[in-house]
Design a protein around this motif. Structure first.
Motif, mmCIF file in Angstrom:
data_model
loop_
_atom_site.group_PDB
_atom_site.id
_atom_site.type_symbol
_atom_site.label_atom_id
_atom_site.label_comp_id
_atom_site.label_asym_id
_atom_site.label_seq_id
_atom_site.Cartn_x
_atom_site.Cartn_y
_atom_site.Cartn_z
ATOM 1 N N VAL A 133 -9.728 -24.032 11.272
ATOM 2 C CA VAL A 133 -9.789 -24.015 10.085
ATOM 3 C C VAL A 133 -11.540 -24.440 9.271
ATOM 4 O O VAL A 133 -12.158 -23.055 8.300
ATOM 5 C CB VAL A 133 -8.842 -24.309 8.730
ATOM 6 N N ASN A 158 -2.262 -22.323 12.611
ATOM 7 C CA ASN A 158 -1.510 -23.351 12.877
ATOM 8 C C ASN A 158 -0.665 -22.223 14.753
ATOM 9 O O ASN A 158 0.063 -22.792 15.168
ATOM 10 C CB ASN A 158 -0.241 -23.094 12.108
ATOM 11 N N LYS A 159 -0.663 -20.043 14.124
ATOM 12 C CA LYS A 159 -0.183 -19.737 15.075
ATOM 13 C C LYS A 159 -0.277 -20.260 16.508
ATOM 14 O O LYS A 159 -0.153 -20.217 16.971
ATOM 15 C CB LYS A 159 -0.051 -18.411 14.365
ATOM 16 N N HIS A 209 -11.105 -19.932 10.239
ATOM 17 C CA HIS A 209 -10.115 -19.460 10.400
ATOM 18 C C HIS A 209 -8.923 -19.742 9.329
ATOM 19 O O HIS A 209 -9.201 -20.905 8.789
ATOM 20 C CB HIS A 209 -9.352 -19.777 11.852
ATOM 21 N N SER A 210 -8.161 -18.358 8.759
ATOM 22 C CA SER A 210 -7.008 -19.582 8.052
ATOM 23 C C SER A 210 -6.264 -20.314 8.717
ATOM 24 O O SER A 210 -5.704 -20.384 9.522
ATOM 25 C CB SER A 210 -6.420 -17.910 7.559
ATOM 26 N N ARG A 211 -5.045 -20.941 7.422
ATOM 27 C CA ARG A 211 -4.179 -22.060 8.264
ATOM 28 C C ARG A 211 -3.306 -21.654 9.071
ATOM 29 O O ARG A 211 -3.483 -22.284 9.890
ATOM 30 C CB ARG A 211 -4.118 -22.533 7.276
ATOM 31 N N ASP A 212 -3.397 -20.140 8.063
ATOM 32 C CA ASP A 212 -1.902 -19.903 9.649
ATOM 33 C C ASP A 212 -1.986 -19.296 10.320
ATOM 34 O O ASP A 212 -1.606 -19.756 11.313
ATOM 35 C CB ASP A 212 -1.389 -18.760 8.134
ATOM 36 N N LYS A 213 -3.491 -18.699 10.581
ATOM 37 C CA LYS A 213 -3.200 -17.981 11.521
ATOM 38 C C LYS A 213 -3.616 -19.322 13.269
ATOM 39 O O LYS A 213 -3.509 -19.580 14.031
ATOM 40 C CB LYS A 213 -4.890 -17.399 12.364
ATOM 41 N N PRO A 238 -5.819 -27.439 15.159
ATOM 42 C CA PRO A 238 -6.133 -26.434 13.744
ATOM 43 C C PRO A 238 -7.021 -26.919 12.751
ATOM 44 O O PRO A 238 -7.058 -25.372 11.995
ATOM 45 C CB PRO A 238 -4.661 -26.827 13.181
#
Length: 119
Positions: free
Chosen positions: A47, A57-58, A51-55, A43
């Motif tokens: 990032v 992580n998913k 990429h966003s942290r949320d994306k 992750p």
């Protein structure tokens, strides 16, 4: 993306504190460390690449659920176990690519649908 993940894979493999040995317990320890390192730092690497942290992580969570540990071991141990700890450390990038790139490429290709989670 494949090259990026191969490099992450190599980095995790050779920066882990796991010992390269030939007993079943040490083999398990090696792959435990490898998996933790790969999915633990992925992750942050995503990032760092925008990429966003949320994306990130998913994506990592979804990818982790698809890991077949037995297949990983079967496809990589025969190669990596041919080398001593000293040889692996001295030739880490070369051996990471030689021993893990085929598995990583196959794993990423089989899970290409997960790239949508990063968009």
């Amino acid at each position: 993306m494949k090259k990026f993940l191969i490099l992450v894979c190599a980095l995790m493999m050779f920066t882990s504190s796991t010992a390269f040995a030939y007993t079943d317990a040490e083999k398990k320890q090696f792959y435990d460390g490898f998996v933790i390192g790969l999915f633990g730092d992925l992750p942050n690497s995503l990032v760092a690449n925008g990429h966003s942290r949320d994306k990130a992580n998913k994506y990592t969570a979804a990818l982790k659920t698809r890991l077949n540990r037995k297949q990983l071991e079967q496809q990589t141990w025969g190669c990596i176990s041919k080398y001593s700890v000293a040889e692996i450390k001295a030739r880490e990038k070369e051996l990471a690519i030689k021993c893990f790139a085929p598995w990583m490429t196959n794993f990423m290709n089989k899970n290409a649908d997960l790239y949508n989670l990063l968009r």
